[in-house]
Design an enzyme around this catalytic site. Sequence first.
Site, PDB file in Angstrom:
ATOM      1  N   LYS A  35       0.840  -1.202   0.000  1.00  0.00           N
ATOM      2  CA  LYS A  35       0.000   0.000   0.000  1.00  0.00           C
ATOM      3  C   LYS A  35       0.881   1.259   0.000  1.00  0.00           C
ATOM      4  O   LYS A  35       2.091   1.169   0.264  1.00  0.00           O
ATOM      5  CB  LYS A  35      -0.889  -0.024   1.239  1.00  0.00           C
ATOM      6  CG  LYS A  35      -0.092  -0.020   2.525  1.00  0.00           C
ATOM      7  CD  LYS A  35      -0.908  -0.435   3.724  1.00  0.00           C
ATOM      8  CE  LYS A  35      -0.061  -0.350   4.976  1.00  0.00           C
ATOM      9  NZ  LYS A  35      -0.704  -0.949   6.137  1.00  0.00           N
ATOM     10  N   ARG A 133      -9.534   0.398  16.085  1.00  0.00           N
ATOM     11  CA  ARG A 133      -9.579   1.269  14.910  1.00  0.00           C
ATOM     12  C   ARG A 133     -10.641   0.679  13.986  1.00  0.00           C
ATOM     13  O   ARG A 133     -11.748   1.168  13.925  1.00  0.00           O
ATOM     14  CB  ARG A 133      -8.195   1.360  14.262  1.00  0.00           C
ATOM     15  CG  ARG A 133      -8.093   2.407  13.182  1.00  0.00           C
ATOM     16  CD  ARG A 133      -6.689   2.511  12.611  1.00  0.00           C
ATOM     17  NE  ARG A 133      -6.215   1.248  12.045  1.00  0.00           N
ATOM     18  CZ  ARG A 133      -5.032   1.060  11.498  1.00  0.00           C
ATOM     19  NH1 ARG A 133      -4.166   2.059  11.434  1.00  0.00           N
ATOM     20  NH2 ARG A 133      -4.679  -0.114  11.007  1.00  0.00           N
ATOM     21  N   TYR A 260      17.146  29.589   8.866  1.00  0.00           N
ATOM     22  CA  TYR A 260      15.920  30.206   9.380  1.00  0.00           C
ATOM     23  C   TYR A 260      15.864  30.132  10.894  1.00  0.00           C
ATOM     24  O   TYR A 260      16.207  29.117  11.494  1.00  0.00           O
ATOM     25  CB  TYR A 260      14.693  29.487   8.822  1.00  0.00           C
ATOM     26  CG  TYR A 260      14.406  29.795   7.377  1.00  0.00           C
ATOM     27  CD1 TYR A 260      14.107  31.091   6.965  1.00  0.00           C
ATOM     28  CD2 TYR A 260      14.417  28.786   6.429  1.00  0.00           C
ATOM     29  CE1 TYR A 260      13.829  31.369   5.644  1.00  0.00           C
ATOM     30  CE2 TYR A 260      14.128  29.042   5.103  1.00  0.00           C
ATOM     31  CZ  TYR A 260      13.836  30.341   4.713  1.00  0.00           C
ATOM     32  OH  TYR A 260      13.561  30.608   3.403  1.00  0.00           O
ATOM     33  N   MET A 308      13.163  24.342   2.668  1.00  0.00           N
ATOM     34  CA  MET A 308      12.409  23.621   1.636  1.00  0.00           C
ATOM     35  C   MET A 308      13.341  22.902   0.656  1.00  0.00           C
ATOM     36  O   MET A 308      13.088  21.766   0.254  1.00  0.00           O
ATOM     37  CB  MET A 308      11.505  24.600   0.878  1.00  0.00           C
ATOM     38  CG  MET A 308      10.547  23.910  -0.073  1.00  0.00           C
ATOM     39  SD  MET A 308       9.532  25.081  -0.981  1.00  0.00           S
ATOM     40  CE  MET A 308       8.403  25.628   0.295  1.00  0.00           C
TER      41      MET A 308
HETATM   42  C1  PLP Z   1       0.175  -1.805   6.806  1.00  0.00           C
HETATM   43  C2  PLP Z   1      -0.377  -3.007   7.461  1.00  0.00           C
HETATM   44  C3  PLP Z   1       0.447  -4.109   7.749  1.00  0.00           C
HETATM   45  C4  PLP Z   1       1.959  -4.074   7.609  1.00  0.00           C
HETATM   46  O1  PLP Z   1       2.485  -3.437   8.764  1.00  0.00           O
HETATM   47  P1  PLP Z   1       4.074  -3.244   8.974  1.00  0.00           P
HETATM   48  O2  PLP Z   1       4.183  -2.652  10.337  1.00  0.00           O
HETATM   49  O3  PLP Z   1       4.527  -2.314   7.925  1.00  0.00           O
HETATM   50  O4  PLP Z   1       4.662  -4.600   8.858  1.00  0.00           O
HETATM   51  C5  PLP Z   1      -0.158  -5.254   8.230  1.00  0.00           C
HETATM   52  N1  PLP Z   1      -1.500  -5.300   8.441  1.00  0.00           N
HETATM   53  C6  PLP Z   1      -2.305  -4.248   8.217  1.00  0.00           C
HETATM   54  C7  PLP Z   1      -3.757  -4.354   8.495  1.00  0.00           C
HETATM   55  C8  PLP Z   1      -1.773  -3.065   7.730  1.00  0.00           C
HETATM   56  O5  PLP Z   1      -2.568  -2.017   7.530  1.00  0.00           O
END
Ligand code: PLP
Length: 372
Positions: A35, A133, A260, A308
Amino acid sequence: MSQRAWVTLNSAALRHNLAMVRHYAPQAKVMAAIKADGYGHGLLLAARALQTADAFAIATIGEAERLRQGGVTQPLILLEGVHDAAAAAALLPLQVTPVLHSTYQLALLQRLLAENPRETIPLWLKLDSGMHRLGFRPEVLAAVIAAVQAEPRLQLQGVMSHFACADDPQARMTEDQIVCYERSLLPYQETPLQQSLANSAAILTRPATHRDWVRPGIMLYGCSPLLNGVGSDFNLQPVMRFYARLIAVRQLLQGETIGYGATWQAPDAMAVGVVSVGYGDGYPRHAAAGTPVALKTGEAPLIGRVSMDMITIDLRQHPDACVGDVVELWGDTIAVERVAAAASTISYELLCGIGNRVQRISGNEEQRTWSP
Ligand SMILES: *Cc1c(COP(=O)(O)O)cnc(C)c1O
């Protein structure tokens, strides 16, 4: 043209890290999390390098479209499932397996089946074992499973849950979540429901959570998922290396400030370097003074604020540093986890945040055509 900021993306390291997942969880199938554009590495680059994974975990229908257009044929698991009818309609042509975490999603799938009388839909259920969640609460799981099983064209593949605190191997909460998960699935022991709990942290620290499918993300990209530590602790290799160049070498007088806010003051007359990278490229603005970068002569600390387009570094230990020299921001010498810690964030955020103007160079370790 010489580049001002670039990343190299090493497919061989992705393959190595997948082999490490198999090493740590030899019995489990692997649902590789790609993802967020492969955690910032490139969706198709990640999918192609990880083509021996058993499935891919994604977050959006758009990701599924790009993967299928790119010729990826593995099962795709949509981690948050579908949130409207348009997304549901895309499941069938794209052959995507949704996760179901709420009853409104069941209604979307039932409507989709009514409109497509010859189709079946595979799916996973999400159990909320304590992270609170997404997911069905344990009390309602049996009713949801019954509702899914009442529709023979919904093919329930398994039940997954996610840990809130697995990055801390000491956390009590992980134990509680495992107990909750096991208790909730007790009635289904004799059924072919598959189980999946482990993210990278649990893969590395909790073998009892491996079950049927593991879901590695960050460890595939070479980072430690634990609060402290780096990927090499687990024989993982960094996939992304981030570089820029020295564009100025300046002499400051004692007491002069730099950047800055004039937050950093030279304790002595000294050489400083200006490096062609900033928060516009994805270098974290909150990186504190002292955050390491690497020159060919070793590490140097960041001084002053991140701008930046530029950062400034202390060159007192690097008298030979010249304009044009390559500076590693993270990679082999500077683990991205160290930069993340110095910026009060996690490696995940830094990897996902590389800016559009940063050139991306992909390759394998064997081929050394890295420099732009
Ligand atoms: C992103 C995700 C993972 C992978 O988690 P990592 O900490 O990157 O290994 C596994 N399960 C779910 C539901 C996720 O959203």
